[in-house]
Design a protein around this motif. Structure first.
Motif, PDB file in Angstrom:
ATOM      1  N   LEU A 125       0.822  -1.211   0.000  1.00  0.00           N
ATOM      2  CA  LEU A 125       0.000   0.000   0.000  1.00  0.00           C
ATOM      3  C   LEU A 125       0.857   1.262   0.000  1.00  0.00           C
ATOM      4  CD1 LEU A 125      -2.833  -1.020   2.500  1.00  0.00           C
ATOM      5  CD2 LEU A 125      -3.004  -0.769   0.020  1.00  0.00           C
ATOM      6  N   GLU A 126       1.923   1.265   0.776  1.00  0.00           N
ATOM      7  CA  GLU A 126       2.770   2.455   0.831  1.00  0.00           C
ATOM      8  C   GLU A 126       3.470   2.694  -0.500  1.00  0.00           C
ATOM      9  OE1 GLU A 126       6.924   0.673   2.794  1.00  0.00           O
ATOM     10  OE2 GLU A 126       5.346   1.450   4.088  1.00  0.00           O
ATOM     11  N   ARG A 127       3.844   1.624  -1.196  1.00  0.00           N
ATOM     12  CA  ARG A 127       4.482   1.787  -2.500  1.00  0.00           C
ATOM     13  C   ARG A 127       3.495   2.281  -3.549  1.00  0.00           C
ATOM     14  NH1 ARG A 127       7.135  -2.927  -0.719  1.00  0.00           N
ATOM     15  NH2 ARG A 127       5.764  -4.312  -1.906  1.00  0.00           N
ATOM     16  N   LEU A 128       2.289   1.748  -3.520  1.00  0.00           N
ATOM     17  CA  LEU A 128       1.268   2.195  -4.471  1.00  0.00           C
ATOM     18  C   LEU A 128       0.930   3.665  -4.256  1.00  0.00           C
ATOM     19  CD1 LEU A 128      -1.173  -0.877  -4.483  1.00  0.00           C
ATOM     20  CD2 LEU A 128       0.524  -0.259  -6.210  1.00  0.00           C
ATOM     21  N   THR A 159       1.847   6.751  -6.833  1.00  0.00           N
ATOM     22  CA  THR A 159       0.767   7.635  -7.276  1.00  0.00           C
ATOM     23  C   THR A 159       1.102   9.096  -6.999  1.00  0.00           C
ATOM     24  OG1 THR A 159      -0.892   5.908  -6.862  1.00  0.00           O
ATOM     25  CG2 THR A 159      -1.691   8.176  -7.043  1.00  0.00           C
ATOM     26  N   PHE A 160       1.610   9.372  -5.796  1.00  0.00           N
ATOM     27  CA  PHE A 160       1.972  10.748  -5.433  1.00  0.00           C
ATOM     28  C   PHE A 160       3.071  11.295  -6.351  1.00  0.00           C
ATOM     29  CE2 PHE A 160       0.593   9.726  -0.847  1.00  0.00           C
ATOM     30  CZ  PHE A 160      -0.693  10.176  -1.113  1.00  0.00           C
ATOM     31  N   ALA A 167       5.389  16.321  -1.626  1.00  0.00           N
ATOM     32  CA  ALA A 167       5.243  16.583  -0.192  1.00  0.00           C
ATOM     33  C   ALA A 167       4.441  15.483   0.486  1.00  0.00           C
ATOM     34  CB  ALA A 167       4.573  17.936   0.029  1.00  0.00           C
ATOM     35  N   ALA A 168       3.498  14.910  -0.251  1.00  0.00           N
ATOM     36  CA  ALA A 168       2.668  13.844   0.309  1.00  0.00           C
ATOM     37  C   ALA A 168       3.497  12.604   0.607  1.00  0.00           C
ATOM     38  CB  ALA A 168       1.533  13.506  -0.654  1.00  0.00           C
ATOM     39  N   VAL A 169       4.557  12.386  -0.179  1.00  0.00           N
ATOM     40  CA  VAL A 169       5.443  11.250   0.063  1.00  0.00           C
ATOM     41  C   VAL A 169       6.150  11.427   1.409  1.00  0.00           C
ATOM     42  CG1 VAL A 169       7.444   9.959  -0.772  1.00  0.00           C
ATOM     43  CG2 VAL A 169       5.779  10.867  -2.401  1.00  0.00           C
ATOM     44  N   GLY A 170       6.633  12.632   1.660  1.00  0.00           N
ATOM     45  CA  GLY A 170       7.269  12.926   2.947  1.00  0.00           C
ATOM     46  C   GLY A 170       6.305  12.745   4.109  1.00  0.00           C
ATOM     47  N   PHE A 171       5.068  13.151   3.908  1.00  0.00           N
ATOM     48  CA  PHE A 171       4.050  12.981   4.948  1.00  0.00           C
ATOM     49  C   PHE A 171       3.796  11.504   5.208  1.00  0.00           C
ATOM     50  CE2 PHE A 171      -0.422  12.267   6.038  1.00  0.00           C
ATOM     51  CZ  PHE A 171      -0.521  12.994   7.205  1.00  0.00           C
ATOM     52  N   GLY A 190       8.586   5.858  -9.882  1.00  0.00           N
ATOM     53  CA  GLY A 190       7.824   7.042 -10.227  1.00  0.00           C
ATOM     54  C   GLY A 190       8.626   8.034 -11.047  1.00  0.00           C
ATOM     55  N   ILE A 191       9.873   8.267 -10.648  1.00  0.00           N
ATOM     56  CA  ILE A 191      10.745   9.203 -11.358  1.00  0.00           C
ATOM     57  C   ILE A 191      11.064   8.698 -12.759  1.00  0.00           C
ATOM     58  CG2 ILE A 191      13.043  10.247 -11.384  1.00  0.00           C
ATOM     59  CD1 ILE A 191      12.936  10.321  -8.324  1.00  0.00           C
ATOM     60  N   LEU A 192      11.415   7.419 -12.871  1.00  0.00           N
ATOM     61  CA  LEU A 192      11.746   6.846 -14.178  1.00  0.00           C
ATOM     62  C   LEU A 192      10.538   6.890 -15.118  1.00  0.00           C
ATOM     63  CD1 LEU A 192      13.902   3.748 -13.185  1.00  0.00           C
ATOM     64  CD2 LEU A 192      14.704   5.872 -14.248  1.00  0.00           C
TER      65      LEU A 192
END
Length: 244
Positions: free
Chosen positions: A183-186, A190-191, A198-202, A238-240
């Motif tokens: 779930l955290e990876r999905l 998505t973020f 910023a949502a990733v940091g949160f 996500g970056i790639l």
């Protein structure tokens, strides 16, 4: 559609065949017995079918055959080196690297000397196919990848059957850690794709509060490494995907 769509479709075929279309038990049997494994033949056939179907090229059956046969020999030889004193730490990465290298070379040669003639025009581009592949990679493949990183780094834990994204607390729900990791990876992927960094940091901060209260240093370090690998994989995907 062009070469970009074609090569990404072949990556998708590899992810499906090597991770989703075989159970852990059958994969372990194949990795242990090598050429003596009955499943190795079936796995080779699965590789061929997924590669050919997702190529959307009738003539690519030869290329898919080369990919499948090379897959057979690479996986068969791999079993001999799983317990090698030096190569056992990196055999998984060598195995996957060779599969991908063959896939790229065969796809390039087919495109260069035969040309692409898609039997149907897909309504999606390479970016969309890449996003689908990235989401799939965030599931079972990343769980396996993290386990192999732990193995190659000789990080031995007391409970070897625990999923990498769990803590060492046996009172926790079975497979809860694996589900949390997925779930955290999905969410992270998505973020990244929608530009909400910023949502990733949160998300990382939220998990830190919930998971790092334990005073057991071994447990904390174990969870921290698994978490960083989990988030790092999702961020890199996500970056790639966004870049290409």
């Amino acid at each position: 559609m062009g070469f970009q769509e074609f090569i990404v479709l072949q990556f998708l075929a590899h992810v499906l065949a090597d991770y989703f279309l075989q159970t852990n038990a059958l994969a372990n049997q194949k990795n242990t017995l090598g050429f003596k494994s009955r499943f190795l033949i079936w796995h080779t056939l699965i590789v061929f079918v997924t590669s050919w179907l997702l190529s959307f090229q009738i003539e690519f059956f030869i290329g898919s055959g080369v990919i499948a046969i090379s897959h057979y020999f690479i996986d068969g030889i791999k079993a001999k080196y799983n317990n090698h004193s030096i190569l056992k730490k990196s055999i998984f990465f060598i195995d996957q690297g060779l599969h991908i290298l063959v896939l790229i070379i065969v796809s390039w040669l087919f495109t260069e000397y035969h040309g692409l003639k898609f039997i149907i025009e897909l309504p999606i581009d390479a970016n969309t196919i890449g996003i689908i592949t990235a989401y799939l990679f965030c599931l079972k493949p990343t769980n396996i990848l993290i386990k192999e990183v732990f193995k190659s780094s000789e990080i031995d834990v007391a409970i070897t059957n625990m999923d990498i994204d769990t803590s060492l607390d046996t009172n926790e729900l079975p497979n809860a850690g694996k589900l949390i990791g997925i779930l955290e990876r999905l969410l992270t992927l998505t973020f990244i794709l929608v530009g909400q960094y910023a949502a990733v940091g949160f998300l990382i901060a939220a998990k830190s509060i919930l998971r790092y209260k334990d005073t057991d240093t071994l447990k904390t370090e174990y969870v921290l490494i698994g978490t960083m690998l989990s988030f790092g994989t999702a961020v890199l995907l996500g970056i790639l995907t966004s870049f290409f």
